[in-house]
Scaffold this active site. Sequence first.
Site, PDB file in Angstrom:
ATOM      1  N   SER A 193       0.644  -1.205   0.131  1.00 17.56           N
ATOM      2  CA  SER A 193      -0.062  -0.052  -0.075  1.00 17.56           C
ATOM      3  C   SER A 193       0.817   1.229   0.154  1.00 17.56           C
ATOM      4  CB  SER A 193      -1.063  -0.001   1.146  1.00 17.56           C
ATOM      5  OG  SER A 193      -1.954   0.895   1.166  1.00 17.56           O
ATOM      6  N   ASP A 236     -10.222  -4.448  -4.223  1.00 13.30           N
ATOM      7  CA  ASP A 236      -9.222  -3.170  -3.565  1.00 13.30           C
ATOM      8  C   ASP A 236      -9.749  -1.831  -4.442  1.00 13.30           C
ATOM      9  OD1 ASP A 236      -7.553  -1.514  -2.526  1.00 13.30           O
ATOM     10  OD2 ASP A 236      -5.763  -2.775  -3.003  1.00 13.30           O
ATOM     11  N   HIS A 250      -7.753  -5.480   0.013  1.00 12.35           N
ATOM     12  CA  HIS A 250      -7.153  -4.477   0.541  1.00 12.35           C
ATOM     13  C   HIS A 250      -6.736  -4.723   1.938  1.00 12.35           C
ATOM     14  CE1 HIS A 250      -4.224  -1.022  -0.002  1.00 12.35           C
ATOM     15  NE2 HIS A 250      -4.091  -0.989   1.306  1.00 12.35           N
TER      16      HIS A 250
END
Length: 348
Positions: A195, A289, A319
Amino acid sequence: MGASEALSAANGVAEAVLLRAAMGLPESVQARLAGRPVVLDGQRLAPETQLMLRLQRLARLPGAETLPIAEGRAAVAHHAGLAAGQQPIGAVRDFPVGDLPARLYTPTDVSGPTPLLVFFHGGGFMYGDLESHDAPCRVLAEQARVRVLAIDYRMGPEDPFPAAYDDALAAYEWAVVNAESLGCDPQRLAVGGDSAGGNLAAGVALEAARRGWPLAFQLLVYPATDCDRQTRSFDMFGEGFYLTRAFMDLANECYIPAGHDLHDPRLSPLFADIPDGVAPAFVATAGFDPLRDEGEAYAHKLTDAGADVELRRYPDQIHGFFNIVGVGRRSPAAVHEIAAKLGDALRG
């Protein structure tokens, strides 16, 4: 420990036991308990993940982005701890990398110089630390048979952009200089993260190519690559799948100075010029996601620039699956596959 702390600890233990039990059920049972299958964009959400999200809603657990920053950080750490389990590791050592806290993971029964992964945690540039990503770092080290150096960089709102970017470059340069003293092979260095950490790792890889730093591989797990986020996946999965539009809006607010260009390549690698010689990459994305499309767009951009890239979408995941290594089956299996890719790239 006071009465309130004891009650909180007891509730945390009960929550962990319930989650572990639910994630250990046969998949057919999980599917019945989770409710009607979730199918979007030709993908079906993993039943164990759907059940986990349903339990979160039933428990009325607030999203981290709905809380004050300090409480949100505690919530993220709590969620990570619930899914971490007890992951084996040969040795762990904390020490500073320059002014930054860092943690070195050494796999069991290694001898001689090993490859090294310099790892940056996710959390929207406002959450996360060495503890939140301790479990997946252990898995990467043990399964890939490499040392992992996790870096705790500065975050917003206390330290806005470009603090995290500058810290990432400084930490990687430190690792290049000190690789041998860590027991690592300076010609088998990698950078990685998930991320926001994937964003930083991508930025380091680009700058390594420009500066001539040795870098053998980049591991990007659902990387944030476009802070503008005008994507189909952001619209499609921005609610109901753990990472929300509100979370990412808060991340921008906390980390990016008002009025700053969202296409600054140090913030959004998708808008960077790709230099010659950029390291090979493994890019992992999750089907459900909001950041899926920007991560895949960056993989395609690297490929178009001539880089060696493998893109792997885990279509039934959300995610955050990278932190789910101690419960369930599908998410840990995905993380083990990612670790295998790292090992193959650095040891193959």
